[in-house]
Design a protein around this motif. Sequence first.
Motif, PDB file in Angstrom:
ATOM      1  N   ASP A   1      19.009  15.874  -8.532  1.00  0.00           N
ATOM      2  CA  ASP A   1      20.075  16.724  -9.096  1.00  0.00           C
ATOM      3  C   ASP A   1      20.062  18.157  -8.575  1.00  0.00           C
ATOM      4  O   ASP A   1      20.747  19.015  -9.121  1.00  0.00           O
ATOM      5  CB  ASP A   1      20.001  16.711 -10.625  1.00  0.00           C
TER       6      ASP A   1
ATOM      7  N   ASP B   1      21.011  21.352  -6.231  1.00  0.00           N
ATOM      8  CA  ASP B   1      22.227  21.725  -5.495  1.00  0.00           C
ATOM      9  C   ASP B   1      21.919  22.174  -4.077  1.00  0.00           C
ATOM     10  O   ASP B   1      22.772  22.189  -3.209  1.00  0.00           O
ATOM     11  CB  ASP B   1      22.932  22.875  -6.226  1.00  0.00           C
TER      12      ASP B   1
ATOM     13  N   LYS C   1      20.287  24.801  -9.298  1.00  0.00           N
ATOM     14  CA  LYS C   1      18.921  24.268  -9.242  1.00  0.00           C
ATOM     15  C   LYS C   1      18.563  24.049  -7.781  1.00  0.00           C
ATOM     16  O   LYS C   1      19.394  23.552  -7.006  1.00  0.00           O
ATOM     17  CB  LYS C   1      18.870  22.951 -10.025  1.00  0.00           C
TER      18      LYS C   1
ATOM     19  N   ARG D   1      29.852  26.565  -3.179  1.00  0.00           N
ATOM     20  CA  ARG D   1      29.289  25.521  -4.044  1.00  0.00           C
ATOM     21  C   ARG D   1      28.359  26.191  -5.059  1.00  0.00           C
ATOM     22  O   ARG D   1      27.672  27.154  -4.720  1.00  0.00           O
ATOM     23  CB  ARG D   1      28.504  24.504  -3.200  1.00  0.00           C
TER      24      ARG D   1
ATOM     25  N   CYS E   1      19.235  13.033  -2.312  1.00  0.00           N
ATOM     26  CA  CYS E   1      20.009  14.169  -2.844  1.00  0.00           C
ATOM     27  C   CYS E   1      21.442  13.748  -3.155  1.00  0.00           C
ATOM     28  O   CYS E   1      22.008  12.877  -2.504  1.00  0.00           O
ATOM     29  CB  CYS E   1      20.003  15.339  -1.863  1.00  0.00           C
ATOM     30  N   LYS E   2      22.017  14.420  -4.154  1.00  0.00           N
ATOM     31  CA  LYS E   2      23.364  14.061  -4.584  1.00  0.00           C
ATOM     32  C   LYS E   2      24.372  14.493  -3.510  1.00  0.00           C
ATOM     33  O   LYS E   2      24.085  15.403  -2.715  1.00  0.00           O
ATOM     34  CB  LYS E   2      23.680  14.727  -5.917  1.00  0.00           C
TER      35      LYS E   2
ATOM     36  N   ALA F   1      25.052  18.294  -2.018  1.00  0.00           N
ATOM     37  CA  ALA F   1      23.870  19.163  -2.038  1.00  0.00           C
ATOM     38  C   ALA F   1      23.687  19.754  -0.637  1.00  0.00           C
ATOM     39  O   ALA F   1      23.913  19.081   0.358  1.00  0.00           O
ATOM     40  CB  ALA F   1      22.634  18.368  -2.435  1.00  0.00           C
TER      41      ALA F   1
ATOM     42  N   THR G   1      28.483  29.723   0.935  1.00  0.00           N
ATOM     43  CA  THR G   1      27.537  29.606  -0.181  1.00  0.00           C
ATOM     44  C   THR G   1      26.199  30.257   0.178  1.00  0.00           C
ATOM     45  O   THR G   1      25.589  30.958  -0.639  1.00  0.00           O
ATOM     46  CB  THR G   1      27.320  28.120  -0.536  1.00  0.00           C
TER      47      THR G   1
ATOM     48  N   ILE H   1      25.126  26.861  -7.130  1.00  0.00           N
ATOM     49  CA  ILE H   1      23.699  26.604  -6.918  1.00  0.00           C
ATOM     50  C   ILE H   1      22.971  26.926  -8.222  1.00  0.00           C
ATOM     51  O   ILE H   1      22.637  28.082  -8.509  1.00  0.00           O
ATOM     52  CB  ILE H   1      23.127  27.474  -5.772  1.00  0.00           C
TER      53      ILE H   1
ATOM     54  N   ASP I   1      26.441  19.342   5.736  1.00  0.00           N
ATOM     55  CA  ASP I   1      25.748  19.978   4.609  1.00  0.00           C
ATOM     56  C   ASP I   1      24.417  20.617   5.024  1.00  0.00           C
ATOM     57  O   ASP I   1      23.685  21.146   4.187  1.00  0.00           O
ATOM     58  CB  ASP I   1      25.471  18.937   3.505  1.00  0.00           C
TER      59      ASP I   1
END
Length: 696
Positions: A373, A375, A296, A292, A399-400, A403, A457, A294, A426
Amino acid sequence: MSSASYSLHGPVAVITLDNPPVNGLGLALRQAIVAGVDAAASDPAVQAVVLIGNERFFSGGADVREFGTPKAMQEPTLLTVIRTIERSPKPVIAAVSGVCMGGGLELALGCHFRIAHTEATVALPEVKLGLLPGAGGTQRLPRVVGLETALNMIVSGAQVPVTQLKDTALFDEVVTSELLPAALALAHKVVSEGRGLPRVRDRQVNEPNAEAFLQFARNTVGAMSKQFPAPLKCLEAVAASVSKPFDEGQKVEREGFLALMQTPESRALRHVFAAERAASKISDVPADTPTRAIAKVGVIGAGTMGGGIAMNFLNAGIPVVMLETKAEALERGVGTIRKNYENSLKKGKLTQDKLDARMALLQPTLDYADLSDVDLVIEAVFEEMGVKQQVFEKLDSVCKPGAILASNTSTLDLNQIAAFTKRPQDVVGLHFFSPANVMRLLEVVRGEATAKDVLATSMKLAKTIKKQAVVSGVCDGFIGNRMVARYGQAAHDLVVAGALPQQVDKALEKFGFAMGPFRMGDLAGLDIGWAIRKRRNAEAPAEAKPNVADALCEAGRFGQKTGAGWYRYIPGNRVAQPDPVVAETIVAFRAAHGVTPRAISDEEIIERCVYALVNEGARIVEEGIAERASDVDIVYLNGYGFPLHRGGPMLYADQVGIVNVERALKRIAAEPGADVAFWTPAALLSRLAAANETFN
Ligand code: NAD
């Protein structure tokens, strides 16, 4: 499969090294170079040969994939390749761009001419593996760059930009233009000008005060490399380049190389090199697992850890939103980050521009909406499950999707934390070590539900922020803290049995630990362990163990920060002073628990403390908390000051002999009053001992 291509450019034969990823000098490549040089020699149309790599690598040296296999020693060895080039009837020109390292540089030094691109770098890094350059590097490099420069390069292993060496005889030309055309032009020139077949081995080392310089260097290098024999052996080989004819010097180099290869120190460094590479691989997470992005990051909590964690990302140019519950705490946290950067500025390690750029990437906030927003978010709040619950429930709601939600917890159950969210896949543990902006180790804690791409990640991200990641399963303390707890317990029990903290510390520091366990405790703060013991004793009163440190903490002795702990400290001075009050406390503790003190040797201290680590490390591997024993070594070397020259507790056990470790553990477990569960050898250890196998 050929690892090099051969092509003709008019009267010049070009051998292009092509052994990805780094043009390592594996058997196939060595064969291909020899074949190319031979083909050029027997082709009357060829007048010169160019040896070239690609833009990123001329050659990174030996092919690490062949380490320990018969291919590494199979002919043609690098020495044979170089001899073939030196004896070529037609000039061979090394064209160097990118990295030219180790055997790669030795290969170039064996050529008759050398041309480099100005952005190339050169190094002889063998010392970093406890070795010395074994294919003529110690003899040829001083002949072209001079004694002092060569010695510095070989003893440090440092990578040096070609531009720094452009005034030496290492390169005939250093160019900014495209390398191959420039190399072809040089080939034409050396042929048309009849420059012959100059060999580096025929040059002399020019150094009028060589002996005086070498004597000075012996003292400095000796003092700097106490535990490691390689730097001094490098020096002696380089010294031979001055005092002896080439072939005799090369004999000194060869003997030094073979001797170093057998040393436990080199074995340790080579183990660490391989172990670091292995640690980045997770067996059921393929290397091509998608990751994924990253871009931010959020950090919750601006305390000791939160601030340090944030700095890692700011340093890497990744924006950070840092959240606190109160404005004062937030301001304090931001202030600490700024102060850290200002200290770097004062030391000349950072420019004002960079400082400003990093601070500009930091967005302090009290509002969870600012995390919508990010990550990745890393939680570093108080170590209490209730607080973690509040934070993770909140993160789950703001969180989106996608994330990554990470916790920096040291001791709490990550699976329970993950269950506070509706997206346990996650959730991952990212366990940094204090100070988080400095310490290289990162335990990536894999929960039951953690998704593979979250792990992939995390491992990739660790590289971005220059951390050494090791994956740990979920257990109390993960790999490192679980082991250090055993080590601390063994050290504590020795004090109860008859030793003093200063004796235990000294013995372990002599073994090579950066700091003994009691000095370490005083530095970290004794109140942390006290709080953990109190919590555990409340949870499981039957397993409660009295600890001398409880009495110290009750007396307000929390270590350096209160001026007293296992030692006392003069204000403004970190030197630990043995304290009679501590000795009295220990005597009282022994009396209260009916212990008659006995004499304890330094050998016993090392045996118990280190074998306690080995035994717990074996359990950790056996339970699958760590995937491999070498992961345990990497954690303990990077997070807990285990002596590098011993390669980590598990390699140390291998070197001592697993059978011997097992026998000692059984002996201790059988002593009257022993903590049998603690000292009984782990099943894995017994299995290896019985099969006469090793951890590594
Ligand atoms: P700390 O007390 O220095 O910092 C915690 C910060 O979190 C404080 O600034 C506090 O105001 C803030 N905070 C508390 N509740 C909060 C909430 N609900 N929302 C936002 N902020 C909140 O503690 P620390 O030493 O930085 O430890 C933080 C975490 O890191 C703990 O889980 C700890 O176990 C772990 N950890 C600590 C170390 C270490 O050596 N200190 C090492 C590794 C991991």
